[in-house]
Each structure stands twice: as C-alpha cells, then as structure tokens.
Scaffold this active site. Structure first.
Site, PDB file in Angstrom:
ATOM      1  NE  ARG A  50      -3.784  -1.847   2.370  1.00  0.00           N
ATOM      2  CZ  ARG A  50      -4.563  -2.144   3.372  1.00  0.00           C
ATOM      3  NH1 ARG A  50      -4.681  -1.299   4.377  1.00  0.00           N
ATOM      4  NH2 ARG A  50      -5.237  -3.271   3.389  1.00  0.00           N
ATOM      5  CB  SER A  93      -8.352  -2.275   3.012  1.00  0.00           C
ATOM      6  OG  SER A  93      -9.291  -2.767   3.914  1.00  0.00           O
ATOM      7  CG  HIS A  94      -9.388   0.327   6.379  1.00  0.00           C
ATOM      8  ND1 HIS A  94      -8.765  -0.880   6.126  1.00  0.00           N
ATOM      9  CD2 HIS A  94      -8.589   0.986   7.229  1.00  0.00           C
ATOM     10  CE1 HIS A  94      -7.644  -0.944   6.818  1.00  0.00           C
ATOM     11  NE2 HIS A  94      -7.512   0.174   7.504  1.00  0.00           N
ATOM     12  CG  ASP A 148     -13.302  -2.709   4.190  1.00  0.00           C
ATOM     13  OD1 ASP A 148     -14.089  -3.512   3.646  1.00  0.00           O
ATOM     14  OD2 ASP A 148     -12.094  -2.948   4.345  1.00  0.00           O
ATOM     15  CG  ASP A 158     -11.156  -4.542   0.734  1.00  0.00           C
ATOM     16  OD1 ASP A 158     -11.526  -3.879   1.728  1.00  0.00           O
ATOM     17  OD2 ASP A 158     -10.333  -5.476   0.832  1.00  0.00           O
ATOM     18  CG  ASP A 209     -11.613  -6.994   3.756  1.00  0.00           C
ATOM     19  OD1 ASP A 209     -11.981  -5.812   3.885  1.00  0.00           O
ATOM     20  OD2 ASP A 209     -10.411  -7.334   3.685  1.00  0.00           O
ATOM     21  NE  ARG A 210     -10.449  -3.413   8.014  1.00  0.00           N
ATOM     22  CZ  ARG A 210      -9.646  -2.731   8.805  1.00  0.00           C
ATOM     23  NH1 ARG A 210     -10.123  -1.721   9.502  1.00  0.00           N
ATOM     24  NH2 ARG A 210      -8.377  -3.035   8.881  1.00  0.00           N
ATOM     25  CE  LYS A 233     -10.306  -7.684   7.052  1.00  0.00           C
ATOM     26  NZ  LYS A 233      -8.910  -7.697   7.514  1.00  0.00           N
TER      27      LYS A 233
END
Ligand code: G1P
Ligand code: ZN
Length: 566
Positions: free
Chosen positions: A27, A121-122, A292, A294, A296-297, A393
C-alpha cells in the site's frame, strides 16, 4: 482475434527499495503507483516471478479491485503483463470490480492459481489517497509471509519485466476475449465475469435464504440500513439484500461505488461511519451495518445505534453458530482470533469445548489452520469476521450471520448481546489509534517500551490507579508458531498481562502509507452482573491510564488524544 500475433516485449527497469508488502499487500499513496516510473510493473513482475514457471504456464489468475481511482489503469497493465508472463487465462470482474471476498470465492471455485486484488481496503482513495495491490494464493487467501518475502526479495534485484503492450482488453463486456501472442501456440484468454454472481451463489449455499427473505420482507419485516460507504459493496448489497432477499431499496445507502469514496474514509467504524450511526440513533431501523472499501470489513449496529464490538460479534456468532446451515453440515472444527482481539471468543470456546487459536494480526494467519481443517470461524477486533467458506474476512457474510441469528432468536441486536454477556461475562475492549506519527519517534517509543517491559523487574510491578491495583503477571513481545507448518512469526505486538487477566497491547500498524500508526489495545473481563452493562471507556479507564503512563505516548508525540477510539 484478427490481425497478426501481438508482440511480447522485455522492458529494462531498476529496483525500488521499499516494496515490502505489509499486513495486507503493498500500500502506498496513489501517486507513487501512478507517477513513479514502472513502480506497479516492477511489483507485478515480482508477483508473477514468485510463481514457479511450471505452475504459471497456462494457469488461471483472478483479477479485480474495489473500484478506487487507478483501479482500471492498473488492471490494464496487469493484463498485458500476465499475457507476457505465461499466464493462460485471466478471470476479471466486470469493469475491474470485485470485492476481496468475491476474489477469494472465485479463486477457490474455478481452482485458479491465485488472484491479484487492487485495493487499499479502508484507506481513502483518489489521486491524493491510497492505492494497493495484494496477491492471494490458490487457497483464496492472502499470500503467506514466505511468499510475500520472496516477492520483496525479487523486488530488490529486478532488472526487467515482460509485457504485451499492444494488448487492449475490454473490461466492460461480459464474456471471453482471446488474443494471439507472438511465439505462443495457445491464445491468451480474458474472461470478464459478473462481479456479484459467483459470490451470491456461494452465500445461497451457506445461509437459509428463505428464512432471511421472510425476516427482511415478510409482514413484520426487520428494518435494516446497510451502508456501502461508496465502496465496492454497493452492487453486492443491492443484488443480495434488496433483489434476492427483498429488503426495500431505501435500506441500501451509499451504494454507488466512487473512485474516491466520496472523499471519505471507507472504514466501517464509529468515527468514519458516523452518518450510519446518526441514522440508527433516530430509532427508525432495527439493524445497521457498514462495509469498508473492498468489502471484507463490517460494523454491526442495533436499534438506536447500539454498537456491537467486533470482538463480541465473532463471539456471538460462535455461540449461535448452528443457526447457519453451513455449519450444520460441516460441523465446527475450531475458533480463532488475532492476539489483540478481546478474549470474548475464548469464553465461548471454553464453554463449548471447541479449540481456540490465537494468531498474530492479519487474516493471512488463519489460512493454514483452515486448510488443515482446524478452524471454522474467526475474527479480528479490526472489524473483520469470517469463516472457512473462503480465505478472506467477509463483511456481507457477517451481516447474513447476524441476520440468521436474529431470524432464529427473534430478538433485537441489543437483547442478543446482553444475554450473551449475562451468560459468558463481558470482555470490555477498546483500541486507541495514533495515526501518522513520525515513524522514527514511533519506533523509539516501541523500543523503549520493550526495554522496560522485558526487564525482569517489571514482572510483579504494581500500578495503583483509581484505587485499584494492577499487578503485571506477564510481559512479552508476541511470537507465533504456526501449528500447521511450524513457521515462526516474531515481534507481533508488545503484551502486558495483569494478574486479573486484563491485557494491554502495543503494536505498530502494518497497513499505513504515511508515517506510523501506533495502536493500543485494552481488554478487561468482568462477570459481575452489576458491571457488565457499564460503559467500556469508564470500565477500562484504569488500564488506559496505565497505557498512557508506561508509553508516555502523549508527551512523546505531542498528541493530546488518539486519532480514533474504537
Ligand atoms: C489492520 C488491522 C488488522 C487487519 C488488517 C487488514 O492491520 O489491525 O487486524 O487484518 O488491517 O485489514 P494493521 O494496520 O494493524 O497492521
Ligand atoms: Zn478491507
């Protein structure tokens, strides 16, 4: 497939020194990927080079991303490089869109050799935000450390990469595209697939869709509000919750994926999903959830904004696991949580006599346990919950798990949570994040803490705060030995465990793109019925004070409070 075969080209390059993947892929700021010459190409070449040539030749790789700025450009480059690196077929989500759980699902379903996910991600997106790239292996899970380390080593000596620059892919049209390549017998295939379909079919086989449909669209329907935060989940929420399960269209909000997530952090917590919290506080909805960037959260909320701590969420799912048909079929092999996650899950594991594993932070550590049939359900305090149905997740899975429990128990989120605490006791939990701290200063804080903690005199040390005494029972730097392959991961977080079982953990984040983030995690357990409904910040205040005292974090960073409190 007309015209002459497309030429393959070798381009000279030079290494970049900081391409070590973190907790979850590489990232960086978007402009690093976009503007540093051959930065993305170098890393993609190293991913392909990390795969043994015999395995790579003619293999299938899945590609997709969360739709953030630079997603499509990156995929176009990856397609050209995959063709030149011997990959036989790419399966790509339409318009380059796939949630992280969907990539994991598709890799497993079609037995691909792996997948490449474009996401940070987030973290915020856009030209001034973050971008990321992550490699998943054939199990569908994030590459383990041995693989990410190999990729990193390759990135330090890379001299050239292979590309097919004239290959132009159409990411918008579902179906197969074939390309003839120079000196290759077989054409290179790109298959564009519906972003949501395979994932929906998978969920249909895990949950009881007709019971959920009854819950969400029957006469006495549960009113829900799902916030996709302008990330990848929009199309999934609309298709699965609204179209399949009959929830009204207005229960899905912020469902148009935007390249910059509308300028927000697509991070489902009380700070960044404040709009959802506010909407829930009006009392108009019984159940709320956010995802989030993508997908997964997840964050779960009850009526009036009742917050379900993620450490509690996985414990509640564990305690009610047989409301989910999938587990009725597979049985339950084991539970797991990351080390900083509260011990709530441990209580359920103990009561049900099911094995409990404690792993380092990061979903990749759960994969081996799942592949060895030792693990069925796991979670992290960082809003990650999932099971062995895939190797990531899975935000929407967690929502359907909660809805399955509500459908069966016919109780509110709050009542389910309260009964759980009454039965098992409550692990109060909080996390303090100090974001964008100067990296050197953060490193020094951790180093000094470790020196203090590992001094033998520290064991038995008494802290007296708010008239309570906390005695240090154990202090270490968490180390994990994988029970499946014996690999050892060191330096996974500084832990102070007190004699009453309270835990205080300090850790540096491995997902940031600028400076360092220091995380402090606190977990204290109470069984006493007069205490379990109290406010977590109040209950944890003595241990929080100890944390601030031993680390001197405010004095040493000049901060007066954390950036985010969970
Ligand atoms: C964070 C979370 C961790 C999660 C990871 C990827 O990593 O703490 O639990 O697995 O994001 O979503 P960290 O920034 O702490 O290294
Ligand atoms: Zn994510």
């Amino acid at each position: 497939m007309d015209g002459s075969p497309l030429p393959l080209v070798t381009v000279l390059t030079a290494p970049y020194d900081a391409q070590r993947p973190g907790t979850s892929g590489l990232r960086k700021k978007t402009n690093v990927f976009q503007n540093k010459p051959r930065y993305l190409q170098n890393f993609v070449q190293c991913i392909f080079a990390s795969i043994d040539l015999r395995d790579r030749q003619g293999s299938t790789v899945v590609v997709g991303g969360d739709g953030r700025y630079y997603n499509k450009d990156a995929i176009e480059i990856i397609v050209q490089m995959a063709a030149a690196n011997g990959i036989g077929r790419l399966v790509i989500g339409q318009n380059g869109i796939l949630s992280t759980p969907a990539v994991s699902c598709i890799i497993r379903k079609i037995k691909a050799i792996g997948g490449i996910i474009l996401t940070a991600s987030h973290n915020p997106g856009g030209p001034d935000g973050d971008f990321g790239i992550k490699y998943n292996i054939s199990s569908g899970g994030p590459a383990p450390e041995a693989v990410t380390e190999k990729i990193f080593q390759l990135s330090k000596t890379i001299e050239e990469y292979a590309i097919c620059p004239d290959l132009k892919v159409d990411l918008a049209t579902i179906g197969k595209q074939q390309f003839d390549l120079e000196n290759k017998f077989k054409p290179f295939t790109v298959e564009i697939v519906d972003s949501v379909e395979a994932y929906t079919n998978m969920l249909r086989n895990i949950f009881d869709f007709s019971a959920l449909k009854e819950l969400l669209s029957g006469t006495d329907q549960l009113k829900i509000r799902l916030d996709a935060m302008h990330g990848v989940m929009g199309p999934y929420v609309k298709r699965i919750l609204c179209e399949e399960l009959g929830s009204p269209a207005n229960s899905a909000v912020n469902c148009t994926p935007l390249e910059d997530f509308g300028g927000h952090h697509p991070d489902p917590n009380l700070t960044y999903a404040a709009d959802l919290v506010q909407a829930m506080q009006t009392g108009s909805y019984d159940f709320g959830a956010a995802f989030d960037g993508d997908g997964d959260r997840n964050m779960i909320l009850g009526k009036h904004g009742f917050f379900v701590n993620p450490s509690d969420s996985v414990a509640v799912i564990a305690a009610n696991i047989f409301t989910i048909p999938y587990f009725q079929q597979t049985g339950v092999r084991g539970f797991a949580r990351s080390m900083p996650t509260s011990g709530a899950l441990d209580r359920v594991a103990k009561a049900t006599k099911i094995a409990l594993y404690e792993t380092p932070t990061g979903w990749k550590f759960f994969g081996n346990l799942m592949d060895a049939n030792k693990l069925s359900l796991c979670g992290e305090e960082s809003f990650g919950t999932g099971s062995d149905h895939i190797r990531e997740k899975d935000g929407l899975w967690a929502v359907l798990a909660w809805l399955s429990i509500i459908a069966k128990r016919k109780q509110s989120v709050e009542a389910i949570m309260q009964e759980h605490w009454q039965k098992y006791g409550r692990n109060f939990f909080t996390r303090y994040d100090y974001e964008e701290v100067d990296a050197e200063a953060a490193g020094k804080i951790m180093k000094d803490l470790e020196t203090m903690m590992l001094d033998r005199a520290f064991i038995g040390h008494k802290f007296t705060v708010c008239e309570e005494e906390y005695v240090v029972d154990k202090a270490d730097n968490f180390e994990y030995c994988d029970p499946v392959d014996g690999s050892i991961s060191r330096n996974q977080g500084l832990r102070i465990i007190f004699t009453d079982g309270s835990r205080l953990i300090f850790r540096l984040s491995g997902t940031g793109s600028a400076g360092a983030t220091i995380r402090i995690y606190i977990d204290s357990y109470y069984k006493d019925a007069t205490k379990i409904f109290k406010d977590p910040q109040a209950m944890l205040s003595p241990v929080i004070k100890i944390a601030l005292k031993v680390s001197q974090i405010h004095e040493r960073t000049g901060r007066t409070s954390p950036t985010v409190i969970t």
